[in-house]
Write a protein that holds these residues in place. Structure first.
Motif, short mmCIF file in Angstrom:
data_model
loop_
_atom_site.label_atom_id
_atom_site.label_comp_id
_atom_site.label_asym_id
_atom_site.label_seq_id
_atom_site.Cartn_x
_atom_site.Cartn_y
_atom_site.Cartn_z
N ARG A 19 0.83 -1.20 0.00
CA ARG A 19 0.00 0.00 0.00
C ARG A 19 0.87 1.26 0.00
N GLN A 20 1.94 1.26 0.77
CA GLN A 20 2.85 2.42 0.78
C GLN A 20 3.46 2.65 -0.60
N LEU A 21 3.90 1.55 -1.25
CA LEU A 21 4.49 1.68 -2.58
C LEU A 21 3.46 2.17 -3.59
N ALA A 22 2.27 1.61 -3.55
CA ALA A 22 1.22 2.02 -4.49
C ALA A 22 0.83 3.48 -4.27
N THR A 23 0.75 3.88 -3.01
CA THR A 23 0.41 5.27 -2.70
C THR A 23 1.51 6.22 -3.19
N ARG A 24 2.75 5.87 -2.94
CA ARG A 24 3.88 6.71 -3.39
C ARG A 24 3.91 6.81 -4.91
N LYS A 25 3.69 5.70 -5.59
CA LYS A 25 3.66 5.72 -7.05
C LYS A 25 2.52 6.60 -7.54
N GLY A 26 1.36 6.51 -6.90
CA GLY A 26 0.23 7.36 -7.27
C GLY A 26 0.54 8.84 -7.11
N GLU A 27 1.28 9.19 -6.07
CA GLU A 27 1.69 10.58 -5.88
C GLU A 27 2.62 11.02 -7.00
N LEU A 28 3.51 10.13 -7.41
CA LEU A 28 4.44 10.47 -8.49
C LEU A 28 3.76 10.57 -9.84
N THR A 71 8.27 0.41 -22.59
CA THR A 71 6.82 0.52 -22.66
C THR A 71 6.28 1.21 -21.43
N PHE A 72 6.70 0.77 -20.25
CA PHE A 72 6.23 1.36 -19.00
C PHE A 72 6.52 2.86 -18.97
N ASN A 73 7.68 3.25 -19.46
CA ASN A 73 8.07 4.65 -19.44
C ASN A 73 7.36 5.49 -20.49
N HIS A 74 6.57 4.84 -21.36
CA HIS A 74 5.81 5.57 -22.38
C HIS A 74 4.31 5.39 -22.20
N TYR A 75 3.88 5.00 -21.02
CA TYR A 75 2.45 4.88 -20.75
C TYR A 75 1.78 6.23 -20.94
N THR A 76 0.55 6.22 -21.44
CA THR A 76 -0.26 7.44 -21.48
C THR A 76 -0.76 7.71 -20.06
N ALA A 77 -1.34 8.87 -19.85
CA ALA A 77 -1.89 9.19 -18.53
C ALA A 77 -2.97 8.17 -18.15
N ARG A 78 -3.79 7.77 -19.11
CA ARG A 78 -4.85 6.79 -18.84
C ARG A 78 -4.25 5.43 -18.48
N GLU A 79 -3.21 5.01 -19.19
CA GLU A 79 -2.57 3.73 -18.90
C GLU A 79 -1.90 3.76 -17.52
N THR A 80 -1.30 4.88 -17.18
CA THR A 80 -0.68 5.04 -15.87
C THR A 80 -1.72 4.94 -14.77
N ALA A 81 -2.86 5.62 -14.95
CA ALA A 81 -3.93 5.59 -13.95
C ALA A 81 -4.50 4.17 -13.82
N ARG A 82 -4.66 3.49 -14.94
CA ARG A 82 -5.19 2.12 -14.92
C ARG A 82 -4.22 1.20 -14.16
N SER A 83 -2.93 1.33 -14.44
CA SER A 83 -1.93 0.51 -13.76
C SER A 83 -1.96 0.76 -12.26
#
Length: 135
Positions: A8-17, A65-77
């Motif tokens: 949860r901490q990792l997912a939250t930190r990634k979401g902030e980034l 690929t991961f570094n070229h995600y769209t905003a929508r793909e990033t949010a989905r991930s």
């Protein structure tokens, strides 16, 4: 419990980034994503899963690929990460597996989108329009 807290901490930190300018956070976002997936593999206590994930996440093409995600793909991930955590907290392996499958298929679709964007298919052969990671 400790593993879920760490996830949860990792997912939250990634979401902030994920909402910050991309160039400022790409290295940290990639590191956190790798830690998240490593922790999932460790918690599964499956050497095979650990090897597969390590191989997939470390491939330059997957990183590209991961570094070229769209905003929508990033949010989905990011949403997948939180849903995986919820499934683990519910102790529901079918839900966790289903969400992980969606996560993988979504990443595959993003990869195929990137390939299509960077490869010009003409006259039955592919010509790279720009170098891919690792070239």
């Amino acid at each position: 419990p400790e593993t879920r807290r760490e996830l949860r901490q990792l997912a939250t930190r990634k979401g902030e980034l994920d909402v910050r300018p991309y160039d400022d956070i790409v290295a940290e976002r990639t590191r956190i994503n790798k830690e998240f997936h490593d922790l999932i593999a460790q918690a599964a206590a499956s050497g095979r899963l650990q090897r597969i994930l390590r191989m997939m996440v470390e491939l330059p093409f997957v990183k590209w690929t991961f570094n070229h995600y769209t905003a929508r793909e990033t949010a989905r991930s990011a949403a997948h990460h939180f849903e995986i955590i919820a499934a683990l907290e519910a102790r529901d392996p079918e839900w966790a597996a289903s969400t992980m499958c969606s996560h993988i298929l979504s990443a595959r679709r993003a990869m195929l989108r990137q390939v299509a964007a960077h490869v010009d298919v003409t006259a039955g052969h592919a010509q790279a329009s720009e170098p891919l990671a690792g070239d």
